[in-house]
Design a protein around this motif. Structure first.
Motif, PDB file in Angstrom:
ATOM      1  N   LEU A  81       1.828  13.739 -65.853  1.00 21.99           N
ATOM      2  CA  LEU A  81       2.940  13.782 -66.804  1.00 21.99           C
ATOM      3  C   LEU A  81       2.432  13.502 -68.210  1.00 21.99           C
ATOM      4  N   ILE A  82       2.910  14.315 -69.169  1.00 22.66           N
ATOM      5  CA  ILE A  82       2.673  14.074 -70.591  1.00 22.66           C
ATOM      6  C   ILE A  82       4.020  13.739 -71.205  1.00 22.66           C
ATOM      7  N   ALA A  83       4.157  12.540 -71.752  1.00 22.64           N
ATOM      8  CA  ALA A  83       5.432  12.068 -72.290  1.00 22.64           C
ATOM      9  C   ALA A  83       5.301  11.859 -73.794  1.00 22.64           C
ATOM     10  N   VAL A  84       6.100  12.607 -74.565  1.00 26.17           N
ATOM     11  CA  VAL A  84       5.989  12.570 -76.027  1.00 26.17           C
ATOM     12  C   VAL A  84       7.372  12.315 -76.629  1.00 26.17           C
ATOM     13  N   THR A  85       7.442  11.346 -77.512  1.00 28.15           N
ATOM     14  CA  THR A  85       8.719  11.001 -78.141  1.00 28.15           C
ATOM     15  C   THR A  85       8.545  10.781 -79.643  1.00 28.15           C
ATOM     16  N   PRO A  86       9.559  11.091 -80.423  1.00 28.20           N
ATOM     17  CA  PRO A  86       9.552  10.639 -81.819  1.00 28.20           C
ATOM     18  C   PRO A  86       9.876   9.152 -81.851  1.00 28.20           C
ATOM     19  N   VAL A  87       9.511   8.499 -82.922  1.00 31.74           N
ATOM     20  CA  VAL A  87       9.753   7.062 -83.058  1.00 31.74           C
ATOM     21  C   VAL A  87      11.078   6.829 -83.768  1.00 31.74           C
ATOM     22  N   PHE A  88      11.910   5.999 -83.152  1.00 29.12           N
ATOM     23  CA  PHE A  88      13.166   5.572 -83.770  1.00 29.12           C
ATOM     24  C   PHE A  88      13.248   4.052 -83.675  1.00 29.12           C
ATOM     25  N   ALA A  89      13.431   3.384 -84.799  1.00 30.44           N
ATOM     26  CA  ALA A  89      13.570   1.928 -84.822  1.00 30.44           C
ATOM     27  C   ALA A  89      12.448   1.251 -84.050  1.00 30.44           C
ATOM     28  N   ALA A  90      11.228   1.674 -84.324  1.00 31.59           N
ATOM     29  CA  ALA A  90      10.017   1.068 -83.759  1.00 31.59           C
ATOM     30  C   ALA A  90       9.887   1.235 -82.249  1.00 31.59           C
ATOM     31  N   SER A  91      10.564   2.259 -81.690  1.00 33.31           N
ATOM     32  CA  SER A  91      10.482   2.463 -80.246  1.00 33.31           C
ATOM     33  C   SER A  91      10.683   3.943 -79.929  1.00 33.31           C
ATOM     34  N   TYR A  92      10.717   4.260 -78.627  1.00 35.04           N
ATOM     35  CA  TYR A  92      11.007   5.627 -78.203  1.00 35.04           C
ATOM     36  C   TYR A  92      12.463   5.952 -78.536  1.00 35.04           C
ATOM     37  N   SER A  93      12.777   7.221 -78.559  1.00 32.82           N
ATOM     38  CA  SER A  93      14.128   7.630 -78.924  1.00 32.82           C
ATOM     39  C   SER A  93      15.117   7.319 -77.810  1.00 32.82           C
ATOM     40  N   GLY A  94      16.408   7.231 -78.180  1.00 36.81           N
ATOM     41  CA  GLY A  94      17.445   6.996 -77.193  1.00 36.81           C
ATOM     42  C   GLY A  94      17.535   8.133 -76.189  1.00 36.81           C
ATOM     43  N   LEU A  95      17.318   9.361 -76.643  1.00 34.23           N
ATOM     44  CA  LEU A  95      17.345  10.520 -75.755  1.00 34.23           C
ATOM     45  C   LEU A  95      16.244  10.416 -74.704  1.00 34.23           C
ATOM     46  N   PHE A  96      15.070  10.016 -75.142  1.00 33.43           N
ATOM     47  CA  PHE A  96      13.955   9.850 -74.215  1.00 33.43           C
ATOM     48  C   PHE A  96      14.279   8.784 -73.165  1.00 33.43           C
ATOM     49  N   LYS A  97      14.824   7.658 -73.614  1.00 36.42           N
ATOM     50  CA  LYS A  97      15.137   6.562 -72.694  1.00 36.42           C
ATOM     51  C   LYS A  97      16.264   6.946 -71.739  1.00 36.42           C
ATOM     52  N   MET A  98      17.229   7.739 -72.194  1.00 33.23           N
ATOM     53  CA  MET A  98      18.300   8.187 -71.309  1.00 33.23           C
ATOM     54  C   MET A  98      17.743   8.953 -70.120  1.00 33.23           C
ATOM     55  N   PHE A  99      16.763   9.821 -70.376  1.00 29.65           N
ATOM     56  CA  PHE A  99      16.192  10.581 -69.270  1.00 29.65           C
ATOM     57  C   PHE A  99      15.402   9.677 -68.331  1.00 29.65           C
ATOM     58  N   VAL A 100      14.630   8.771 -68.892  1.00 29.11           N
ATOM     59  CA  VAL A 100      13.870   7.844 -68.045  1.00 29.11           C
ATOM     60  C   VAL A 100      14.822   7.014 -67.184  1.00 29.11           C
ATOM     61  N   ASP A 101      15.967   6.658 -67.744  1.00 27.99           N
ATOM     62  CA  ASP A 101      16.938   5.843 -67.007  1.00 27.99           C
ATOM     63  C   ASP A 101      17.528   6.562 -65.798  1.00 27.99           C
ATOM     64  N   VAL A 102      17.570   7.887 -65.811  1.00 25.58           N
ATOM     65  CA  VAL A 102      18.159   8.604 -64.681  1.00 25.58           C
ATOM     66  C   VAL A 102      17.112   9.011 -63.638  1.00 25.58           C
ATOM     67  N   LEU A 103      15.849   8.749 -63.913  1.00 21.58           N
ATOM     68  CA  LEU A 103      14.812   9.051 -62.929  1.00 21.58           C
ATOM     69  C   LEU A 103      14.964   8.142 -61.713  1.00 21.58           C
ATOM     70  N   ASP A 104      14.577   8.645 -60.564  1.00 20.14           N
ATOM     71  CA  ASP A 104      14.567   7.811 -59.369  1.00 20.14           C
ATOM     72  C   ASP A 104      13.511   6.721 -59.536  1.00 20.14           C
ATOM     73  N   PRO A 105      13.727   5.539 -58.943  1.00 24.16           N
ATOM     74  CA  PRO A 105      12.822   4.401 -59.159  1.00 24.16           C
ATOM     75  C   PRO A 105      11.357   4.694 -58.845  1.00 24.16           C
ATOM     76  N   GLU A 106      11.088   5.551 -57.863  1.00 23.53           N
ATOM     77  CA  GLU A 106       9.709   5.830 -57.468  1.00 23.53           C
ATOM     78  C   GLU A 106       9.193   7.153 -58.024  1.00 23.53           C
ATOM     79  N   ALA A 107       9.906   7.748 -58.955  1.00 21.71           N
ATOM     80  CA  ALA A 107       9.591   9.108 -59.398  1.00 21.71           C
ATOM     81  C   ALA A 107       8.177   9.251 -59.946  1.00 21.71           C
ATOM     82  N   VAL A 108       7.705   8.269 -60.712  1.00 19.23           N
ATOM     83  CA  VAL A 108       6.384   8.391 -61.325  1.00 19.23           C
ATOM     84  C   VAL A 108       5.423   7.301 -60.846  1.00 19.23           C
ATOM     85  N   ALA A 109       5.765   6.628 -59.768  1.00 19.13           N
ATOM     86  CA  ALA A 109       4.884   5.570 -59.252  1.00 19.13           C
ATOM     87  C   ALA A 109       3.538   6.166 -58.855  1.00 19.13           C
TER      88      ALA A 109
END
Length: 216
Positions: A81-109
């Protein structure tokens, strides 16, 4: 063997520097996988196109839309996996985090992951170590040592050569990790050991017997 590389890119504009960096990393990774005698195919998940679907998923108890489910399956089935995000407020973007939040817990283990980010200036580059790397470490992914940060000036500016070098190094690390997936590193089994022969003397005696052997 053909390895599947999935690229998550969370750029908000079209075109975007985030997508530009993602494409460079993907191309470099394919080149590095090929140099190791294997092929690679790339699937890009453009999170900007999933914004409405992600909002719907988050506000309906986590029930994914068809588009979100397809993206989740792509990620779960990836070799790397290659994960690329723009920086917002010193962190990853909200859009990026929304997708990570819906991933299954073991998806990238255990999955090899290359983290990258873009911003207007180089002062945001700590986002890789302070936000991206901890996020994927929490998900128990195998994050490669080199992350790639690109400021606006790195695209066609004086920092272009450094960006190219970081891209190549990170891609080589990801390719090496992807190609090694499924290769045993434990060495051959001892042919004199019969798996059906029952427990060894040390295991029969339990932990105390093992300590006694270590003390000899």
């Amino acid at each position: 063997m053909t390895r599947r590389i999935v690229v998550l890119t969370a750029g908000l504009s079209q075109p975007s520097s985030t997508r530009l960096l993602a494409d460079r990393l993907a191309h470099a990774t394919v080149t590095q996988v090929s140099a190791r005698g294997e092929a690679a195919e790339v699937e890009v998940v453009e999170l900007r196109e999933l914004a409405h679907d992600l909002a719907t998923t988050m506000t309906t108890g986590g029930v994914p839309t068809a588009a979100v489910e397809r993206a989740k399956q792509l990620v779960a089935g990836a070799d790397g996996l290659i994960a690329v995000t723009p920086v917002f407020a010193a962190s990853y973007s909200g859009l990026f985090k929304m997708f990570v939040d819906v991933l299954d817990p073991e998806a990238v283990a255990g999955m090899p992951v290359l983290v990258a980010a873009t911003a207007g200036t180089a002062r945001h580059q700590l986002v890789l170590d302070h936000a991206m790397r901890p996020l994927f470490s929490y998900l128990r992914a195998a994050v490669v040592p080199t992350g790639v940060f690109a400021a606006t000036e790195d695209f066609g500016g004086p920092g272009g050569l450094d960006l190219e070098a970081r891209t190549t190094r990170a891609a080589a690390e990801l390719a090496a990790a992807v190609v090694s997936v499924g290769v045993s590193t434990t060495g051959p089994l001892d042919p004199s050991r019969d798996e059906d022969a029952g427990p060894t003397p040390a295991s029969e005696g339990g932990f105390e017997a093992l300590l006694a052997q270590l003390g000899r």
